[in-house]
Design an enzyme around this catalytic site. Sequence first.
Site, PDB file in Angstrom:
ATOM      1  N   LYS A 179      72.991 -40.292 -24.649  1.00  0.00           N
ATOM      2  CA  LYS A 179      72.009 -40.823 -23.693  1.00  0.00           C
ATOM      3  C   LYS A 179      70.714 -41.230 -24.397  1.00  0.00           C
ATOM      4  CE  LYS A 179      73.901 -37.999 -19.984  1.00  0.00           C
ATOM      5  NZ  LYS A 179      73.812 -36.663 -19.352  1.00  0.00           N
ATOM      6  N   VAL A 226      82.668 -39.401  -9.800  1.00  0.00           N
ATOM      7  CA  VAL A 226      81.841 -40.585  -9.559  1.00  0.00           C
ATOM      8  C   VAL A 226      82.628 -41.651  -8.785  1.00  0.00           C
ATOM      9  CG1 VAL A 226      80.323 -42.301 -10.604  1.00  0.00           C
ATOM     10  CG2 VAL A 226      80.597 -40.082 -11.704  1.00  0.00           C
ATOM     11  N   ASP A 267      76.366 -35.091 -25.588  1.00  0.00           N
ATOM     12  CA  ASP A 267      76.145 -35.847 -24.352  1.00  0.00           C
ATOM     13  C   ASP A 267      74.693 -36.354 -24.316  1.00  0.00           C
ATOM     14  OD1 ASP A 267      76.963 -36.365 -21.339  1.00  0.00           O
ATOM     15  OD2 ASP A 267      75.018 -35.350 -21.310  1.00  0.00           O
ATOM     16  N   GLY A 310      72.024 -40.086 -14.493  1.00  0.00           N
ATOM     17  CA  GLY A 310      72.667 -40.193 -13.180  1.00  0.00           C
ATOM     18  C   GLY A 310      71.864 -40.987 -12.176  1.00  0.00           C
ATOM     19  N   GLU A 337      81.616 -27.952 -17.558  1.00  0.00           N
ATOM     20  CA  GLU A 337      83.015 -28.368 -17.636  1.00  0.00           C
ATOM     21  C   GLU A 337      83.856 -27.246 -18.253  1.00  0.00           C
ATOM     22  OE1 GLU A 337      84.176 -31.712 -17.217  1.00  0.00           O
ATOM     23  OE2 GLU A 337      82.207 -32.413 -16.563  1.00  0.00           O
ATOM     24  N   GLY A 396      76.321 -35.699 -10.523  1.00  0.00           N
ATOM     25  CA  GLY A 396      76.751 -35.467  -9.146  1.00  0.00           C
ATOM     26  C   GLY A 396      77.242 -36.756  -8.521  1.00  0.00           C
ATOM     27  N   VAL A 454      72.897 -42.875 -17.967  1.00  0.00           N
ATOM     28  CA  VAL A 454      71.795 -42.011 -18.421  1.00  0.00           C
ATOM     29  C   VAL A 454      71.041 -41.480 -17.205  1.00  0.00           C
ATOM     30  CG1 VAL A 454      69.763 -41.845 -19.908  1.00  0.00           C
ATOM     31  CG2 VAL A 454      71.538 -43.521 -20.435  1.00  0.00           C
ATOM     32  N   GLY A 483      80.865 -24.448 -11.455  1.00  0.00           N
ATOM     33  CA  GLY A 483      81.032 -25.904 -11.546  1.00  0.00           C
ATOM     34  C   GLY A 483      79.854 -26.618 -12.198  1.00  0.00           C
TER      35      GLY A 483
HETATM   36  N1  LIG Z   1      80.149 -36.594 -13.074  1.00  0.00           N
HETATM   37  C1  LIG Z   1      78.919 -37.029 -13.123  1.00  0.00           C
HETATM   38  O1  LIG Z   1      78.044 -36.509 -12.417  1.00  0.00           O
HETATM   39  C2  LIG Z   1      78.533 -38.172 -14.018  1.00  0.00           C
HETATM   40  C3  LIG Z   1      77.184 -38.548 -14.120  1.00  0.00           C
HETATM   41  C4  LIG Z   1      76.827 -39.648 -14.916  1.00  0.00           C
HETATM   42  C5  LIG Z   1      77.810 -40.323 -15.595  1.00  0.00           C
HETATM   43  N2  LIG Z   1      79.117 -39.915 -15.504  1.00  0.00           N
HETATM   44  C6  LIG Z   1      80.124 -40.680 -16.238  1.00  0.00           C
HETATM   45  O2  LIG Z   1      80.995 -41.294 -15.280  1.00  0.00           O
HETATM   46  C7  LIG Z   1      82.302 -41.390 -15.820  1.00  0.00           C
HETATM   47  C8  LIG Z   1      83.278 -40.674 -14.881  1.00  0.00           C
HETATM   48  O3  LIG Z   1      82.892 -39.318 -14.772  1.00  0.00           O
HETATM   49  P1  LIG Z   1      83.562 -38.325 -13.698  1.00  0.00           P
HETATM   50  O4  LIG Z   1      82.737 -37.106 -13.715  1.00  0.00           O
HETATM   51  O5  LIG Z   1      83.780 -39.028 -12.415  1.00  0.00           O
HETATM   52  O6  LIG Z   1      84.941 -38.040 -14.415  1.00  0.00           O
HETATM   53  P2  LIG Z   1      86.218 -37.314 -13.824  1.00  0.00           P
HETATM   54  O7  LIG Z   1      85.883 -36.587 -12.563  1.00  0.00           O
HETATM   55  O8  LIG Z   1      86.855 -36.572 -14.936  1.00  0.00           O
HETATM   56  O9  LIG Z   1      87.171 -38.548 -13.410  1.00  0.00           O
HETATM   57  C9  LIG Z   1      87.792 -39.375 -14.370  1.00  0.00           C
HETATM   58  C10 LIG Z   1      88.758 -40.289 -13.647  1.00  0.00           C
HETATM   59  O10 LIG Z   1      89.382 -41.121 -14.607  1.00  0.00           O
HETATM   60  C11 LIG Z   1      90.785 -41.117 -14.400  1.00  0.00           C
HETATM   61  N3  LIG Z   1      91.466 -41.299 -15.679  1.00  0.00           N
HETATM   62  C12 LIG Z   1      91.341 -40.556 -16.816  1.00  0.00           C
HETATM   63  N4  LIG Z   1      92.146 -41.044 -17.775  1.00  0.00           N
HETATM   64  C13 LIG Z   1      92.779 -42.115 -17.237  1.00  0.00           C
HETATM   65  C14 LIG Z   1      93.754 -43.027 -17.716  1.00  0.00           C
HETATM   66  N5  LIG Z   1      94.227 -42.940 -18.969  1.00  0.00           N
HETATM   67  N6  LIG Z   1      94.187 -43.982 -16.872  1.00  0.00           N
HETATM   68  C15 LIG Z   1      93.717 -44.075 -15.610  1.00  0.00           C
HETATM   69  N7  LIG Z   1      92.792 -43.252 -15.108  1.00  0.00           N
HETATM   70  C16 LIG Z   1      92.343 -42.282 -15.908  1.00  0.00           C
HETATM   71  C17 LIG Z   1      91.107 -39.755 -13.822  1.00  0.00           C
HETATM   72  O11 LIG Z   1      92.329 -39.835 -13.110  1.00  0.00           O
HETATM   73  P3  LIG Z   1      92.918 -38.580 -12.271  1.00  0.00           P
HETATM   74  O12 LIG Z   1      91.926 -38.326 -11.174  1.00  0.00           O
HETATM   75  O13 LIG Z   1      94.205 -39.059 -11.753  1.00  0.00           O
HETATM   76  O14 LIG Z   1      93.031 -37.452 -13.239  1.00  0.00           O
HETATM   77  C18 LIG Z   1      89.888 -39.558 -12.919  1.00  0.00           C
HETATM   78  O15 LIG Z   1      90.115 -40.137 -11.665  1.00  0.00           O
HETATM   79  C19 LIG Z   1      82.216 -40.799 -17.232  1.00  0.00           C
HETATM   80  O16 LIG Z   1      81.968 -41.813 -18.165  1.00  0.00           O
HETATM   81  C20 LIG Z   1      81.015 -39.877 -17.139  1.00  0.00           C
HETATM   82  O17 LIG Z   1      80.401 -39.651 -18.397  1.00  0.00           O
HETATM   83  C21 LIG Z   1      79.493 -38.859 -14.742  1.00  0.00           C
END
Ligand SMILES: NC(=O)c1ccc[n+]([C@@H]2O[C@H](COP(=O)([O-])OP(=O)(O)OC[C@H]3O[C@@H](n4cnc5c(N)ncnc54)[C@H](OP(=O)(O)O)[C@@H]3O)[C@@H](O)[C@H]2O)c1
Length: 432
Positions: free
Chosen positions: A209, A19, A205, A138, A194, A306, A136, A191
């Site tokens: 939501k 994100v 999850d 996306g 997870e 996404g 919630v 992909g």
């Molecule tokens: N993915 C989706 O489609 C989606 C949709 C809706 C909501 N969300 C929400 O959006 C948020 C992010 O999701 P994501 O999918 O983007 O997660 P992600 O790909 O796992 O990315 C998490 C990021 O947080 C960083 N991080 C983790 N622990 C950290 C720490 N202790 N200090 C500093 N940085 C830290 C990671 O750093 P590194 O890159 O260096 O490891 C990474 O850049 C979550 O709350 C998720 O529930 C995601």
Amino acid sequence: MIGQDKRSLRIGVAGLGTVGQGLLRLIARRPDFVPGGGRVEVTAVSARRRGAVRNVDTSQMAWFDDPVALARCPDIDVFVELVGGSEGVARQAVTAALESGKAVVTANKALIAQHGAELAHFAESRGLALRFEAAVMGGVPAVKILREALVGDEIEAVAGILNGTSNYILTEMEASGLDFDRILAQAQTLGYAEADPAADIGGWDAGHKIAILAALAFGGAPEGSRVEVEGIESVELIDIRLAGALGFRIKLIAMARKGRDGVRVSVHPTLIPLDHPLARAAGALNALFIHGAEVGELFIQGPGAGAGPTAAAVAADIADVIANPKRPVFQSPAMSLGQGTGPRPAREREGVYIRLMVRDEPGVVAAISETLAEGGVSIDSFLQKRLEDVTSVPIVLTTHPAEAAAITGTLARLAALPCMTQSPRLMRLARI
Ligand SMILES: NC(=O)c1ccc[n+]([C@@H]2O[C@H](COP(=O)([O-])OP(=O)(O)OC[C@H]3O[C@@H](n4cnc5c(N)ncnc54)[C@H](OP(=O)(O)O)[C@@H]3O)[C@@H](O)[C@H]2O)c1
């Protein structure tokens, strides 16, 4: 007000994963996306691994190893939290940003479901905005619809498919005829799931939501830990096939429904009639059905995850922080939020699907019918179907709505019948 007297709004982004990178790309392409709000500029970022290869250019942005330090940095106006997790660094950083007078935008459902009320109090007592549209569904604006568009209506129920991974797995099990473990492994390779899929397939999850949607729909505080949660790990292919033969499809349904004595908030694998729009939401889609006393039925569907869709929802929140900085975090001000979920309504009645595996011998159907009648549970539909690859005979039935105690007692008596070869399997029938 943030941004109105400034040519550019300075954003600090913690989390450069799916994100975070999506948001940086969106802002790089369209820094003027805020209507009448000047330019948006990401001036500082934080992630765990500074040297990681990322599909974005952060060379002109200040780097912080610690998201809490970024949240406190005086050179940003809005703190965007895209790290995730209800505790630890995400919670600390959001709190630190509010303490230091910054508006916060987050996509973190776990944080809002568990600590949303407390954070809302904190933000509103300081006159600061806290927004979470992306948490919630996306890219689907479910939060705005419930918080703003339907504020004049009285919501009776919301029910939806809020976890794309589970929906993908159930869709593929039905389409391919392969079992849960095989499809989960495939989803991980592609992909869609997870490496650690526990929160998705275990229902948590979706539970977070629906806790948030329930709070918005019924004017309460989110209570993530009080949601009844059952995931899809125990959904078997045989149930998908037999439910289909009865005219249903199994979906992981997150539901919040107002009853006479409370609001029930739950996540369960549920049988949905094949012609219902929720039954037709396939693959990784998210979908939500809303019943309002005035509006009747609304149905929204779209990408629940996404980089692009989620980043667009985060960007919309950044715009909202500028346009409506004093809007309450939930539907009403935090100090007037009631209990969100409350106890499960005691007298709620529901219909169920029961699968029994029995020995093929005379008198079985009569014994089952008698047991149900004795328990006060009446049969709606009944199917006995010999399947080629199953040794005992499955009998499936759906019931008319009955009280939970009657269903539980009847199920125990059915399990004790001598003809049973396995424990009965029970699933809910949709009431939507
Ligand atoms: N993915 C989706 O489609 C989606 C949709 C809706 C909501 N969300 C929400 O959006 C948020 C992010 O999701 P994501 O999918 O983007 O997660 P992600 O790909 O796992 O990315 C998490 C990021 O947080 C960083 N991080 C983790 N622990 C950290 C720490 N202790 N200090 C500093 N940085 C830290 C990671 O750093 P590194 O890159 O260096 O490891 C990474 O850049 C979550 O709350 C998720 O529930 C995601």
